[in-house]
Design an enzyme around this catalytic site. Structure first.
Site, PDB file in Angstrom:
ATOM      1  N   SER A 117      49.800 127.496 -18.762  1.00 14.83           N
ATOM      2  CA  SER A 117      49.506 126.882 -17.472  1.00 14.83           C
ATOM      3  C   SER A 117      48.676 125.612 -17.622  1.00 14.83           C
ATOM      4  CB  SER A 117      48.743 127.862 -16.582  1.00 14.83           C
ATOM      5  OG  SER A 117      48.275 127.239 -15.401  1.00 14.83           O
ATOM      6  N   TYR A 141      51.422 121.983 -12.955  1.00 17.22           N
ATOM      7  CA  TYR A 141      50.985 121.816 -11.578  1.00 17.22           C
ATOM      8  C   TYR A 141      50.834 120.314 -11.372  1.00 17.22           C
ATOM      9  CZ  TYR A 141      49.951 126.757 -10.701  1.00 17.22           C
ATOM     10  OH  TYR A 141      50.046 128.109 -10.500  1.00 17.22           O
ATOM     11  N   THR A 167      55.999 123.950 -10.949  1.00 14.40           N
ATOM     12  CA  THR A 167      55.642 124.891  -9.888  1.00 14.40           C
ATOM     13  C   THR A 167      55.506 124.149  -8.562  1.00 14.40           C
ATOM     14  OG1 THR A 167      54.568 126.415 -11.403  1.00 14.40           O
ATOM     15  CG2 THR A 167      53.902 126.536  -9.101  1.00 14.40           C
ATOM     16  N   LYS A 236      59.892 126.371 -10.216  1.00 18.67           N
ATOM     17  CA  LYS A 236      59.311 127.690  -9.983  1.00 18.67           C
ATOM     18  C   LYS A 236      58.728 127.782  -8.576  1.00 18.67           C
ATOM     19  CE  LYS A 236      56.012 131.004 -11.991  1.00 18.67           C
ATOM     20  NZ  LYS A 236      55.153 131.271 -10.817  1.00 18.67           N
ATOM     21  N   HIS A 260      54.853 133.836  -6.367  1.00 18.73           N
ATOM     22  CA  HIS A 260      53.528 133.680  -6.976  1.00 18.73           C
ATOM     23  C   HIS A 260      52.759 135.005  -6.958  1.00 18.73           C
ATOM     24  CE1 HIS A 260      51.608 129.846  -8.324  1.00 18.73           C
ATOM     25  NE2 HIS A 260      50.579 130.642  -8.489  1.00 18.73           N
TER      26      HIS A 260
END
Length: 361
Positions: A117, A141, A167, A236, A260
């Site tokens: 991440s 992100y 995402t 995603k 999520h």
């Protein structure tokens, strides 16, 4: 104030995956555990994610001549020993002193894929170097700052990741009451952020972190990430067939069906409930990855039979990490693989491809 967490390094005994939650709760900082476990608002969608698997039933099959099963599969030419992969999640350092390094090692030992991440506790290059023989994806992100996006993507590409997970369901954070009650602030740096901003990230609250996140996503952002990375891009956070079609038309190389883990829109459907319609719309144009609520091998089976190519798990990996480090992570995958193997044999399916051809009741 220093933050203390687990340094355990050993395999863990597992009766079932759901039982891990209370074991971790008893040994972890309250705020950190709450951040990992919680869902949005009343947590209805969080609970429904797992409950809704019970709406699908597997037909037992006999006389199929199966004395063992084969869990192996592949994606983008990457061979995996199991269709169960690790879902990207933030701040593994909350659960274990080695953070994503141990998660990556555990996933590699399980013969599966690790996804890092943006908000990890470990620099992407360190997690990649910890298990250089294993495939890794990077979850982006997106920031409002394209300079940051390009910096981070290039950092991940240099580290050797095989795909970018874009995402798109976190334009802002779901209303998570447990964080409010505990006044949770991230107690650890976020080095992937710090590498660009020179800020160490210590003490940032959830709202501050999301304030820097991109909110006005449009389909052309997919092409932008593809151009920056030169890698396949999974989108995603897809929860509708319409969004899946838009994403593919915009150049997505894969669809990641996820709500999520119930952490964003409470009152939305379970992820497994929307998977069949999305898979039908995708129609094998690109791979489909699924997550949210998976706690049993039979859940993996049902997701694969509903149109997923791979199935990802999030919280269970973090729980295994806390309880046993890299070996604990491997133990979680081993347990789910064991349950999946039993389900496959009793359902008369020898391979992952045969599961995908199964009709659920």
């Amino acid at each position: 104030m220093a933050y203390y967490t687990s340094n355990a390094e050993h395999p863990i005994d597992i009766v079932n995956i759901a039982s891990l939650e209370n074991r971790v709760k008893a040994r972890m900082d309250r705020g950190a555990f709450g951040y990992i476990r919680e869902g949005a608002e009343d947590e209805w969608t969080l609970r429904e994610n797992t409950r809704a698997f019970n709406d699908l039933r597997i037909a037992p099959r006999v006389l199929q001549g199966i004395d063992h099963v084969d869990l192996s599969t592949s994606i983008f030419g990457i061979d995996l020993k199991t269709p169960i992969i690790e879902a990207p999640s933030a701040a593994h350092g909350l659960a274990h002193v080695k953070g994503e390094v141990d998660t990556a090692i555990g996933a590699a030992k399980a013969g599966t894929l690790f996804a890092m991440s943006t908000y990890g506790s470990t620099p992407v290059e360190e997690a990649a170097a910890a298990a250089p023989e294993a495939p890794q994806f990077f979850q982006l992100y997106m920031s409002k700052d394209d300079g940051f996006n390009e910096f981070l993507i290039k950092k991940a590409v240099k580290a050797g990741v095989k795909a970018i997970i874009m995402t798109v369901d976190s334009t802002l954070g779901g209303y998570r009451e447990e964080d409010i009650v505990s006044h949770f602030q991230f107690p650890l740096p976020m080095p992937n952020l710090a590498a660009y901003s020179a800020s160490d990230g210590v003490g940032k609250g959830i709202s501050e972190i999301y304030a820097a996140a991109k909110q006005d996503f449009v389909p052309s952002d997919i092409a932008k990430v593809k151009d920056m990375s030169g890698l396949p891009v999974f989108v995603k956070g897809i929860q509708s067939p319409e969004d899946a079609i838009v994403a593919i038309q915009a150049g997505a190389d894969g669809i990641w069906v996820s709500n999520h883990g119930g952490r964003q829109l409470d009152g939305g459907p379970a992820s497994i409930s929307v998977l069949p319609a999305i898979a039908k719309a995708v129609n094998h144009q690109v791979p489909v990855i699924f997550d949210s609520g998976v706690r049993r091998g039979q859940h993996v089976f049902k997701a694969l039979a509903s149109g997923a190519d791979l199935v990802a798990i999030g919280r269970p990996v973090i729980y295994g990490l806390n309880l046993g480090g890299a070996e604990g992570v491997k133990s979680v995958f081993d347990h789910l693989n064991m349950e999946l193997s039993i389900t496959m044999q009793l359902a008369g399916t020898k391979t992952i491809e045969e599961i995908k051809k199964t009709t659920l009741l």
